[in-house]
Design a protein around this motif. Sequence first.
Motif, PDB file in Angstrom:
ATOM      1  N   MET A  79       0.078   0.347 -17.319  1.00  0.00           N
ATOM      2  CA  MET A  79       0.531   0.377 -15.932  1.00  0.00           C
ATOM      3  C   MET A  79      -0.087   1.553 -15.178  1.00  0.00           C
ATOM      4  N   THR A  80      -0.347   2.643 -15.888  1.00  0.00           N
ATOM      5  CA  THR A  80      -1.009   3.778 -15.244  1.00  0.00           C
ATOM      6  C   THR A  80      -2.397   3.377 -14.770  1.00  0.00           C
ATOM      7  N   ARG A  81      -3.113   2.636 -15.613  1.00  0.00           N
ATOM      8  CA  ARG A  81      -4.441   2.166 -15.234  1.00  0.00           C
ATOM      9  C   ARG A  81      -4.363   1.239 -14.023  1.00  0.00           C
TER      10      ARG A  81
ATOM     11  N   LEU B 110       0.829  -1.199   0.000  1.00  0.00           N
ATOM     12  CA  LEU B 110       0.000   0.000   0.000  1.00  0.00           C
ATOM     13  C   LEU B 110       0.865   1.251   0.000  1.00  0.00           C
ATOM     14  N   ALA B 111       1.937   1.242   0.809  1.00  0.00           N
ATOM     15  CA  ALA B 111       2.842   2.389   0.840  1.00  0.00           C
ATOM     16  C   ALA B 111       3.498   2.597  -0.521  1.00  0.00           C
ATOM     17  N   SER B 112       3.849   1.508  -1.204  1.00  0.00           N
ATOM     18  CA  SER B 112       4.472   1.630  -2.528  1.00  0.00           C
ATOM     19  C   SER B 112       3.522   2.268  -3.530  1.00  0.00           C
ATOM     20  N   VAL B 113       2.238   1.912  -3.452  1.00  0.00           N
ATOM     21  CA  VAL B 113       1.235   2.544  -4.323  1.00  0.00           C
ATOM     22  C   VAL B 113       1.141   4.028  -4.021  1.00  0.00           C
ATOM     23  N   PHE B 114       1.061   4.368  -2.755  1.00  0.00           N
ATOM     24  CA  PHE B 114       0.943   5.770  -2.337  1.00  0.00           C
ATOM     25  C   PHE B 114       2.156   6.571  -2.812  1.00  0.00           C
ATOM     26  N   PHE B 115       3.350   6.037  -2.585  1.00  0.00           N
ATOM     27  CA  PHE B 115       4.572   6.749  -2.980  1.00  0.00           C
ATOM     28  C   PHE B 115       4.651   6.923  -4.498  1.00  0.00           C
ATOM     29  N   ALA B 116       4.231   5.906  -5.252  1.00  0.00           N
ATOM     30  CA  ALA B 116       4.248   6.027  -6.712  1.00  0.00           C
ATOM     31  C   ALA B 116       3.301   7.124  -7.175  1.00  0.00           C
ATOM     32  N   LEU B 117       2.125   7.201  -6.587  1.00  0.00           N
ATOM     33  CA  LEU B 117       1.174   8.268  -6.928  1.00  0.00           C
ATOM     34  C   LEU B 117       1.763   9.641  -6.626  1.00  0.00           C
ATOM     35  N   LEU B 118       2.491   9.745  -5.514  1.00  0.00           N
ATOM     36  CA  LEU B 118       3.111  11.021  -5.147  1.00  0.00           C
ATOM     37  C   LEU B 118       4.248  11.378  -6.093  1.00  0.00           C
ATOM     38  N   ARG B 119       5.133  10.407  -6.380  1.00  0.00           N
ATOM     39  CA  ARG B 119       6.284  10.678  -7.246  1.00  0.00           C
ATOM     40  C   ARG B 119       5.846  11.111  -8.639  1.00  0.00           C
TER      41      ARG B 119
END
Length: 297
Positions: free
Chosen positions: A61-63, A25-34
């Motif tokens: 991958m964006t989807r 979940l943190a990896s998803v959040f960080f990717a959205l932020l980056r």
Amino acid sequence: MTESSAAAQMRTQIKLLSMVEGSLLASVFFALLRLRVFENLGPEGLPAEELAGRIESDPAMTRRLLDAGVSAGLIRVADGRFRVAEGLESFLVEADGDRYIADYLRYMDYLCGAVAKLDETVRTGAPSADLRSDHVATEGLQRAFTLGMHNYAVFRGSEIVDFLDIGDATRLLDVGCGPGSYSFALAEAHPRLEVFLLDLPEALEVTRDLESRYDVAGRVHYIPADCTRDEIPGDYDIALVSNMMHMLGEAESRKLLRRLHERIRPGGSVVVQAQYLNDDRRGGRWPVFLDLIMGCT
């Protein structure tokens, strides 16, 4: 195995799995932020393909990332358009607002990268990242750190105003001030108070920008210096040392306190705000995490 013991074992298994799944979940959040997804979606939202064009990413991958964001409750989707989840805009998009925390979260991304190599640090005793050097060498990292500390402190500024009795003090020194959020809040609440903000020059560049958000004109003074090496000028009624002594260690902290004592007027005080481990290692998770972070950086 009884039914009750089987249920207890299942709860334990779920607890352990949830700890590990939290990293996903943190990896998803960080990717959205980056990728600046929240900012690009904006209030009107975008189809996945259009967002991919804006951030120059792979559409498929964006989807998938957006779908993960929806599952995590960070993004909502309707009529083929993805938007920031309702109620999160002020935290993740509105950078000038008091609720905004995206800079803090971006800095957490950096720290998590260092802690991800925790096993290597435990084996060797050597940090996996150099906090000071990275701040200087990595574009935007010092700014993200200082703004992130403002994100963290802005709500707590009201608490320090309520709990710190400054009496008749007119001169406050904020050592390692970072964004200066606490001092700005105190100066707003006490119109006779002048604040002197001491930190590294690169940190104070951001602090000066934040000053305009407060009604403190003419009462803020900047001291670009390293508190561990440079002279601390002036004399003060109060010296505030907030959430920075953990970076110094015991010997340097004691040395700094002695130097500050020499700068305090009769009847004045040194106020230390910090998070330290209790002897039993209880009393909150952040002191433990902070201790780990200091070992890794």
